[in-house]
Design a protein around this motif. Structure first.
Motif, mmCIF file in Angstrom:
data_model
loop_
_atom_site.group_PDB
_atom_site.id
_atom_site.type_symbol
_atom_site.label_atom_id
_atom_site.label_comp_id
_atom_site.label_asym_id
_atom_site.label_seq_id
_atom_site.Cartn_x
_atom_site.Cartn_y
_atom_site.Cartn_z
ATOM 1 N N PHE A 60 95.420 5.168 69.262
ATOM 2 C CA PHE A 60 94.652 4.103 68.616
ATOM 3 C C PHE A 60 94.165 4.489 67.223
ATOM 4 O O PHE A 60 94.204 3.687 66.292
ATOM 5 C CB PHE A 60 93.455 3.754 69.507
ATOM 6 N N ALA A 61 93.684 5.718 67.043
ATOM 7 C CA ALA A 61 93.080 6.132 65.773
ATOM 8 C C ALA A 61 94.085 6.734 64.805
ATOM 9 O O ALA A 61 93.698 7.168 63.712
ATOM 10 C CB ALA A 61 91.964 7.139 66.040
ATOM 11 N N GLY A 62 95.351 6.756 65.155
ATOM 12 C CA GLY A 62 96.339 7.437 64.334
ATOM 13 C C GLY A 62 96.677 6.694 63.051
ATOM 14 O O GLY A 62 96.354 5.514 62.864
ATOM 15 N N ILE A 63 97.371 7.401 62.161
ATOM 16 C CA ILE A 63 97.887 6.822 60.924
ATOM 17 C C ILE A 63 99.250 7.450 60.669
ATOM 18 O O ILE A 63 99.405 8.672 60.776
ATOM 19 C CB ILE A 63 96.926 7.054 59.732
ATOM 20 N N ALA A 64 100.244 6.645 60.363
ATOM 21 C CA ALA A 64 101.594 7.155 60.137
ATOM 22 C C ALA A 64 101.595 8.122 58.956
ATOM 23 O O ALA A 64 100.917 7.881 57.946
ATOM 24 C CB ALA A 64 102.546 5.996 59.881
ATOM 25 N N TRP A 68 103.635 12.480 65.978
ATOM 26 C CA TRP A 68 103.369 11.792 64.719
ATOM 27 C C TRP A 68 103.052 10.327 64.982
ATOM 28 O O TRP A 68 103.739 9.644 65.733
ATOM 29 C CB TRP A 68 104.568 11.900 63.780
ATOM 30 N N SER A 69 101.985 9.868 64.354
ATOM 31 C CA SER A 69 101.563 8.485 64.564
ATOM 32 C C SER A 69 102.591 7.507 64.003
ATOM 33 O O SER A 69 103.218 7.763 62.965
ATOM 34 C CB SER A 69 100.211 8.243 63.892
ATOM 35 N N THR A 70 102.752 6.402 64.688
ATOM 36 C CA THR A 70 103.621 5.321 64.204
ATOM 37 C C THR A 70 102.800 4.132 63.709
ATOM 38 O O THR A 70 103.344 3.058 63.464
ATOM 39 C CB THR A 70 104.558 4.857 65.331
ATOM 40 N N HIS A 71 101.477 4.329 63.575
ATOM 41 C CA HIS A 71 100.590 3.254 63.151
ATOM 42 C C HIS A 71 100.612 3.149 61.625
ATOM 43 O O HIS A 71 99.948 3.900 60.926
ATOM 44 C CB HIS A 71 99.170 3.522 63.648
ATOM 45 N N ARG A 92 94.505 12.761 61.735
ATOM 46 C CA ARG A 92 94.824 11.609 62.568
ATOM 47 C C ARG A 92 96.307 11.253 62.543
ATOM 48 O O ARG A 92 96.801 10.515 63.398
ATOM 49 C CB ARG A 92 93.962 10.407 62.149
ATOM 50 N N ALA A 93 97.047 11.780 61.571
ATOM 51 C CA ALA A 93 98.496 11.566 61.551
ATOM 52 C C ALA A 93 99.192 12.315 62.681
ATOM 53 O O ALA A 93 100.339 12.000 63.027
ATOM 54 C CB ALA A 93 99.064 12.014 60.209
ATOM 55 N N PHE A 94 98.518 13.287 63.296
ATOM 56 C CA PHE A 94 99.107 14.097 64.358
ATOM 57 C C PHE A 94 98.934 13.465 65.741
ATOM 58 O O PHE A 94 99.285 14.091 66.736
ATOM 59 C CB PHE A 94 98.479 15.498 64.357
ATOM 60 N N SER A 95 98.396 12.259 65.810
ATOM 61 C CA SER A 95 98.148 11.621 67.104
ATOM 62 C C SER A 95 98.680 10.196 67.086
ATOM 63 O O SER A 95 98.199 9.350 66.310
ATOM 64 C CB SER A 95 96.643 11.604 67.400
ATOM 65 N N ASP A 96 99.645 9.915 67.938
ATOM 66 C CA ASP A 96 100.217 8.565 68.014
ATOM 67 C C ASP A 96 99.402 7.730 69.010
ATOM 68 O O ASP A 96 99.895 7.325 70.068
ATOM 69 C CB ASP A 96 101.683 8.642 68.446
#
Length: 267
Positions: free
Chosen positions: A194-198, A122-125, A188-192
């Motif tokens: 550069f392109a991720g989103i929390a 999970w993205s932390t961005h 993109r929430a599934f990738s922590d």
């Protein structure tokens, strides 16, 4: 429409196309951060890869499914169909949207796996701010206006170049870097990376995108009228395609032949 591919094949094209798009976005972001520490260079690499990848995918899969790759585009096309234009029906919408979301998640997992990242992290961005939501409204409204406007004036064949170019530009002129796509946002929430989103930032991004859909549809009616008032598109070789250009000069009439003289008529 005669000769239209089966719905299952069209949904599969939406799944594959959306997945490939997210793999391009996430994968190029991972690659960029590994090659440069400059955020500007990272964003440039990410946006260029997205432009090229999106253009190719629309060109390849457009004849199969219309290359929506985006629930907002599918809903916009459905809205056009309800108002008397061409577009998908409820069955197509019900098949396309889940396929797009599933494809986006699969594309993020694929990109993470290719670069030896955890397949699901999970993205932390955090992307949580009113100016970012406004950026999503603007980016999505412009996308909807562009796609439906091209169809309204009979220039949908320019979509691969026009849509990819718009997304590339919107990476830079919007504060949110132009997600403009609920399926891609979820993926993109599934990738922590550069392109991720929390995950906590996803709902309001999607809500802003739906507002952008409504704004884009309203701008379409304002600028082009309803589906019945189709704008006239001039052919590309028309020298008066723009009213700013002067009209071509009229060709002079050929001179009349000289009248015969009297002596020429005598034997």
């Amino acid at each position: 429409m005669t000769g239209e591919p089966p719905l299952a094949r069209r949904a599969a094209a939406e799944f594959v196309g959306t997945g490939a798009l997210v793999a391009v976005v996430v994968g190029s972001g991972i690659q960029a951060t590994g090659l440069s520490q400059d955020v500007g260079v990272q964003l440039l690499a990410n946006s260029l890869a997205t432009v090229f990848g999106l253009g190719v995918l629309i060109l390849l899969l457009g004849p199969v499914s219309g290359a929506h790759f985006n629930p907002v585009v599918t809903l916009a096309a459905w809205w056009t169909a309800r108002r008397g234009g061409e577009g998908p029906g409820p069955r197509e919408v019900a098949a396309y949207v889940p396929a797009q979301i599933a494809g986006a998640i699969g594309g993020a997992v694929l990109a993470d796996t290719m670069f030896a990242e955890p397949p699901v992290a999970w993205s932390t961005h955090e992307r949580w701010a009113p100016h970012l939501w406004l950026g999503e409204v603007v980016a999505t409204a412009g996308l909807v206006l562009l796609i439906l406007g091209l169809a309204r004036v009979g220039r949908s064949h320019f979509a691969p170049v026009a849509v990819a170019s718009y997304i590339g530009a919107a990476y830079w002129f919007t504060s949110s870097t132009s997600f403009a796509n609920p399926a891609v946002t979820i993926g993109r929430a599934f990738s922590d990376t550069f392109a991720g989103i929390a995950p906590a930032s996803v709902p309001l991004f999607v809500a802003a995108q739906l507002v952008g859909l409504a704004v884009g549809a309203g701008l379409l009616v304002l600028l082009f009228g309803g589906p019945g008032s189709r704008a006239r598109a001039r052919p590309a070789d028309d020298p008066v395609a723009s009213p700013a250009l002067p009209a071509p000069p009229a060709r002079p009439a050929p001179p009349a032949p000289p009248a015969p003289r009297i002596k020429d008529l005598l034997p």
